[in-house]
Design an enzyme around this catalytic site. Structure first.
Site, PDB file in Angstrom:
ATOM      1  N   THR A  71       0.834  -1.191   0.000  1.00  0.00           N
ATOM      2  CA  THR A  71       0.000   0.000   0.000  1.00  0.00           C
ATOM      3  C   THR A  71       0.875   1.249   0.000  1.00  0.00           C
ATOM      4  O   THR A  71       2.082   1.172  -0.229  1.00  0.00           O
ATOM      5  CB  THR A  71      -1.027  -0.067   1.160  1.00  0.00           C
ATOM      6  OG1 THR A  71      -1.931   1.023   1.043  1.00  0.00           O
ATOM      7  CG2 THR A  71      -0.376  -0.057   2.520  1.00  0.00           C
ATOM      8  N   LYS A  75       2.921   1.497  -3.904  1.00  0.00           N
ATOM      9  CA  LYS A  75       2.213   0.792  -4.969  1.00  0.00           C
ATOM     10  C   LYS A  75       2.870   0.980  -6.336  1.00  0.00           C
ATOM     11  O   LYS A  75       2.896   0.065  -7.142  1.00  0.00           O
ATOM     12  CB  LYS A  75       0.746   1.257  -5.040  1.00  0.00           C
ATOM     13  CG  LYS A  75      -0.111   0.728  -3.898  1.00  0.00           C
ATOM     14  CD  LYS A  75      -1.587   1.076  -4.113  1.00  0.00           C
ATOM     15  CE  LYS A  75      -2.411   0.679  -2.904  1.00  0.00           C
ATOM     16  NZ  LYS A  75      -3.852   0.864  -3.102  1.00  0.00           N
ATOM     17  N   ASP A 112      -7.172  -3.311  -6.674  1.00  0.00           N
ATOM     18  CA  ASP A 112      -8.078  -2.211  -6.307  1.00  0.00           C
ATOM     19  C   ASP A 112      -9.174  -2.063  -7.360  1.00  0.00           C
ATOM     20  O   ASP A 112     -10.365  -1.981  -7.040  1.00  0.00           O
ATOM     21  CB  ASP A 112      -7.313  -0.880  -6.231  1.00  0.00           C
ATOM     22  CG  ASP A 112      -6.530  -0.716  -4.932  1.00  0.00           C
ATOM     23  OD1 ASP A 112      -6.867  -1.393  -3.937  1.00  0.00           O
ATOM     24  OD2 ASP A 112      -5.591   0.097  -4.925  1.00  0.00           O
ATOM     25  N   GLY A 136      -9.635  11.344 -11.164  1.00  0.00           N
ATOM     26  CA  GLY A 136      -8.468  10.963 -10.362  1.00  0.00           C
ATOM     27  C   GLY A 136      -7.647   9.940 -11.123  1.00  0.00           C
ATOM     28  O   GLY A 136      -8.144   8.864 -11.426  1.00  0.00           O
ATOM     29  N   ASN A 162      -3.745  16.884 -12.085  1.00  0.00           N
ATOM     30  CA  ASN A 162      -2.398  16.628 -12.603  1.00  0.00           C
ATOM     31  C   ASN A 162      -2.552  16.009 -13.994  1.00  0.00           C
ATOM     32  O   ASN A 162      -2.750  14.803 -14.145  1.00  0.00           O
ATOM     33  CB  ASN A 162      -1.666  15.689 -11.638  1.00  0.00           C
ATOM     34  CG  ASN A 162      -0.306  15.252 -12.174  1.00  0.00           C
ATOM     35  OD1 ASN A 162       0.062  15.548 -13.318  1.00  0.00           O
ATOM     36  ND2 ASN A 162       0.439  14.553 -11.343  1.00  0.00           N
TER      37      ASN A 162
END
Lengths: 287, 287
Positions: A71, A75, A112, A136, A162
């Protein structure tokens, strides 16, 4: 409540990240291992930035270490320590699971996005040919985008403040899925089948919403990755518009069967895992 | 029975050795941690010969790792990886416990002998000025000799079929304890206050006895390190001669309070630890 027994036959899954305080995996996996008599344990190992390169290889060489859950903040960084990664992990540019093959090679995968996708599919959303927006393009957003592509969505809209992250993700998606229509830089949710918040917005009280909820159609399915509250402000707004939703912890619980398969351990349903889990706040256990 | 809960606040004690199958420490420490609400866990990590140098330093650098229990085959080899060792560990030439100091340095200690000594003292044997024979100059025999010397025995007789091991142990003892009378190469138990089997004899059915039991005086206290049976053939012969005895698992349970102090964790009595322990065979829990 079955008790977790650790003895000399126990196999170890290291949970590597920093800081460890908010780790949830030990509180989900270990009760299942206890209930099912699986001789395994998930153990948090605090691994600050910069410490992974020295720790991972010797740890993964230990014969009773089955693998690792990876995590924050590792990652992305873990990928270059591995011999092989799955297509989903390659597209996501990140791994959250590592195991050692019998020949000693280290392989990584990323669950995920798989957890997110399994969750919405089990809620009845058909992804083949669907259109989706993922707001995101960080680790979890990339993972969800990669898994949506693998599940057959036809159109994927990506947005992140970003823009470099979005462009890089978009390039990896296009390379792995040439038929996918990828659109970047727009976060308008209107007319889409699925909209996902994969930003940290919602972690702090007073955060802005990730997109203009007034543009959400009632028929759009809305997913969330933030786990701080069951119904975040974003999900509440979506529900007020009539949308079906998926809460943040669903991604967590839905991906654990995939992890268990990856490690070759007995598999439980997300429902059984939730029933056994011992998260810190009761609401976290509630789907 | 309190349940062991592992979460992101749990501190880890790695139990390093190979093979791990016969490890007992997780079955003794973890029930105590559960019962006392101590947020810590002992986790077996299989560490074959040659693997310790790469694993120990990065593992001990992990902020939530409190330290390590070190067992076969690493008790001797670990010493050169440490910044500092206790006098007992130096004399024993081995460590079975390692912790990280706040400044990052690694320190080691050796509690096998301490466990043995605490056990016989609590059974009423006065060691100051006493005479003792330790048969076996390997890891555990060296540790017991070192702790007996520290406890004030006046005369120590050492024997091992490997005479080099005995000579080396004898030299370390003489250097650390100039007043101690050390005698090597004789295993006659006659007339001594304490006699210890610190060899593996008794691990296998049909093993020879470690010394001539016909030479045991009834007033001599007899100790054992073999844990395979509660009353080994050697202890049975000593009891038949009228001797008081200490069984193998006493050394194990008596040293754990010392370990817990070393790691800065809440301490339990050996009796409480036995009561909670979940060893594989019921007889192992019985003192």
């Amino acid at each position: 409540m079955a008790d977790l027994r650790i003895d000399g036959h126990t196999r170890v899954i290291a949970h590597l990240g920093h800081p460890t305080h908010s780790f949830k995996a030990p509180l989900i996996y270990n009760p299942w291992f206890a209930a099912s008599g699986t001789r395994a344990v998930v153990v948090p190992l605090d691994c600050p930035a910069g410490a992974l390169d020295a720790l991972l290889p010797p740890l993964m060489a230990a014969p009773n270490v089955l693998g690792a859950l990876i995590t924050m903040p590792h990652k992305v960084g873990v990928v270059r320590l591995l011999d092989e990664v799955s297509r989903t992990a390659r597209v996501a540019g990140a791994c959250n699971a590592v195991k050692r093959l019998p020949d000693g090679r280290l392989v990584g995968d990323m669950f995920d996005g798989e957890g997110f996708v399994r969750g919405v599919q089990r809620k009845g959303l058909a992804l083949a040919g669907a259109s989706a927006l993922v707001v995101g393009s960080g680790g979890v957003g990339s993972a969800i985008a990669a898994s949506l592509a693998a599940a057959g969505v036809a159109q994927l809209r990506l947005f992140d403040l970003n823009d470099d992250a979005t462009q890089a993700l978009s390039a990896r998606l296009r390379e792995a899925h040439p038929a996918l229509r990828v659109q970047v830089g727009d976060r308008d949710p209107a007319g889409l089948d699925l909209v996902v918040n994969a930003t940290p917005l919602g972690m702090e009280p007073g955060d802005a919403l990730p997109l203009d909820v007034n543009r959400l159609d009632a028929r759009t399915f809305v997913g969330e990755v933030v786990m701080r509250e069951r119904i975040t402000a974003f999900l509440a707004a979506a529900q007020a518009r009539g949308c079906r939703v998926q809460v943040g912890t669903d991604m967590l619980f839905e991906q654990i069967p995939a992890y268990l398969e990856f490690f070759g351990l007995p598999v439980a349903t997300p429902e059984r895992l939730r029933e056994l889990a011992r998260l810190d706040t009761p609401q976290e256990n509630t789907p």
